[in-house]
Design an enzyme around this catalytic site. Structure first.
Site, PDB file in Angstrom:
ATOM      1  N   ASP A   1      -2.796 -11.464  -1.138  1.00 43.50           N
ATOM      2  CA  ASP A   1      -3.189 -12.077  -0.120  1.00 43.50           C
ATOM      3  C   ASP A   1      -3.946 -13.580  -0.474  1.00 43.50           C
ATOM      4  O   ASP A   1      -4.254 -14.339   0.379  1.00 43.50           O
ATOM      5  CB  ASP A   1      -4.389 -11.327   0.298  1.00 43.50           C
ATOM      6  CG  ASP A   1      -4.116 -10.091   1.371  1.00 43.50           C
ATOM      7  OD1 ASP A   1      -2.835  -9.736   1.273  1.00 43.50           O
ATOM      8  OD2 ASP A   1      -4.983  -9.213   1.719  1.00 43.50           O
TER       9      ASP A   1
ATOM     10  N   GLY B   1      -4.271  -2.185  -4.046  1.00 43.50           N
ATOM     11  CA  GLY B   1      -2.952  -2.400  -3.939  1.00 43.50           C
ATOM     12  C   GLY B   1      -2.070  -2.941  -5.092  1.00 43.50           C
ATOM     13  O   GLY B   1      -2.718  -4.026  -5.660  1.00 43.50           O
TER      14      GLY B   1
HETATM   15  O1  F6P Z   1      -4.545  -6.371  -0.014  1.00 44.75           O
HETATM   16  C1  F6P Z   1      -3.438  -6.523  -0.267  1.00 44.75           C
HETATM   17  C2  F6P Z   1      -2.853  -5.897   0.947  1.00 44.75           C
HETATM   18  O2  F6P Z   1      -1.332  -5.848   0.834  1.00 44.75           O
HETATM   19  C3  F6P Z   1      -2.948  -6.449   2.253  1.00 44.75           C
HETATM   20  O3  F6P Z   1      -2.362  -7.550   2.697  1.00 44.75           O
HETATM   21  C4  F6P Z   1      -2.936  -5.162   3.092  1.00 44.75           C
HETATM   22  O4  F6P Z   1      -3.563  -5.053   4.395  1.00 44.75           O
HETATM   23  C5  F6P Z   1      -3.463  -4.184   2.359  1.00 44.75           C
HETATM   24  O5  F6P Z   1      -3.146  -4.507   1.095  1.00 44.75           O
HETATM   25  C6  F6P Z   1      -2.247  -2.860   2.533  1.00 44.75           C
HETATM   26  O6  F6P Z   1      -2.772  -1.670   1.755  1.00 44.75           O
HETATM   27  P1  F6P Z   1      -2.132  -0.614   1.601  1.00 44.75           P
HETATM   28  O7  F6P Z   1      -1.153  -0.528   0.809  1.00 44.75           O
HETATM   29  O8  F6P Z   1      -3.201   0.575   1.127  1.00 44.75           O
HETATM   30  O9  F6P Z   1      -1.488   0.337   2.899  1.00 44.75           O
END
Ligand code: F6P
Length: 341
Positions: free
Chosen positions: A128, A12
């Site tokens: 996070d 992410g």
């Molecule tokens: O790991 C960072 C994060 O933003 C988490 O807080 C969240 O659950 C996840 O990535 C969301 O991922 P994506 O952008 O793939 O939906």
């Protein structure tokens, strides 16, 4: 011929990635390296999708969110022949080292490939803040400030309508963002994945608050908070690293609290707004310092390391340190609890 350093951003995105890219490029060029950017995480290493980075390419990006290199959640270990391709491309590109800028998944692969003979260095990132070894990850401070501002804004509308407002905040395994934003924004209850709390208890706390004169409440809930030990998910699909997509806890908590208390309740999902936009000064400086250290390690011939913040110092640790989670501790949660209700 100049030695070459390549870098990519995986997983992410998060505010602070561009300052890392800029710092690696500027420091690397200063030490006489050629700098290569790999597009879209491990995918770019498999496909040999690269761009040359010079001073101009990284000019004017320190304040920009996201990543100029693009990102993906590609897991080479799940793709037939991908690891071999990475080794071949590393050799064909004539690389001295590869810097992986990512979270536990991306850096886990970087560690694995290091043990197989690839010169990797890890730069830990995630909003996070749940990676072991480093006191803070860049992106976290920005996300906390966005969530705090949202809580500030929710106060006025909650108060005007005498409502309970539940705000769903990112945090898959750990509730760091919810905890910090909730504490900074004065949330009346904070729910994090690390601690299982009965919603009847939350309802009792709110009731007491409302019975003693206050007519509104703000509840901060991390998306990874579990109900009856179960994750609340928006789809059952897993990503390449085996993670489910979380979503829906804010709504569930709001519905349950409304049912128990009878107070009118709404929920808000902050979602990806927490990952977007300009990094704070803290995240820009942290990203910059981590990037500088990554290049220093390569220059010293040290590989299989990750850079990390310890106190005020940037240090080098074994890259697999990152694969253990860093969770909110009981004592920190107890500090937050003083302000519940
Ligand atoms: O790991 C960072 C994060 O933003 C988490 O807080 C969240 O659950 C996840 O990535 C969301 O991922 P994506 O952008 O793939 O939906």
């Amino acid at each position: 011929m100049a030695k070459k350093i390549a870098m990519f951003t995986g997983g992410g995105d998060c505010p602070g990635l561009n300052p890392v890219i800029r710092a690696i490029t500027r420091k690397g060029l200063q030490l006489g390296y050629e700098i290569i950017g790999v597009r879209n995480g491990w995918k770019g290493m498999i496909d040999r999708d690269t761009i040359a980075l010079d001073r101009d390419a990284v000019a004017g990006i320190v304040h920009r969110g996201g990543t100029i290199l693009g990102t993906s959640r590609t897991n080479p270990r799940k793709i037939e022949g991908a690891v071999d391709k990475i080794f071949r491309n590393f050799k064909d590109l004539g690389l001295e080292a590869l810097i992986a800028i990512g979270g536990d998944d991306t850096l886990g692969v970087a560690h694995d490939l290091f043990t197989k003979g690839l010169n990797t260095i890890g730069v830990p990132k995630t909003i996070d803040n749940d990676l072991a070894g480093t006191d803070y990850t860049f992106g976290f401070d920005t996300a906390v400030n966005i969530a705090m501002e949202a809580i500030d804004r929710l106060h006025t509308t909650a108060e005007s309508h005498q409502r309970v407002l539940v705000v769903e905040i990112m945090g898959r395994h750990a509730g760091w963002i919810a905890l910090h934003a909730g504490m900074a924004g004065g949330a009346d209850y904070i729910l994090v994945p690390e601690f299982s709390i009965d919603l009847n208890e939350v309802a009792r706390t709110i009731r007491k608050r409302h019975e003693t004169g206050t007519t509104f409440s703000i509840i901060a809930v991390a998306e990874g908070f579990k109900i009856a030990g179960k994750d609340i998910t928006s789809t059952q699909e897993l990503d390449a690293f085996g993670h489910v997509r979380l979503g829906g806890i804010g709504e569930q908590v709001a519905n349950t609290l409304e049912k128990i208390t009878g107070y009118e309740t709404r929920h808000v999902v902050l979602g990806h707004t927490q990952r977007g936009g300009s990094p704070t000064a803290f995240d820009r400086v942290l990203g910059t310092r981590l990037g500088l250290k990554a290049v220093e390690l390569i220059h010293q011939g040290q590989f299989g390391k990750m850079v990390a913040l310890r106190g005020t110092q940037i240090v080098a640790l074994d890259i697999d340190t990152v694969t253990k989670p860093k969770l909110v501790t009981q004592s920190l949660y107890d500090e937050a609890k003083v302000f519940f209700g």
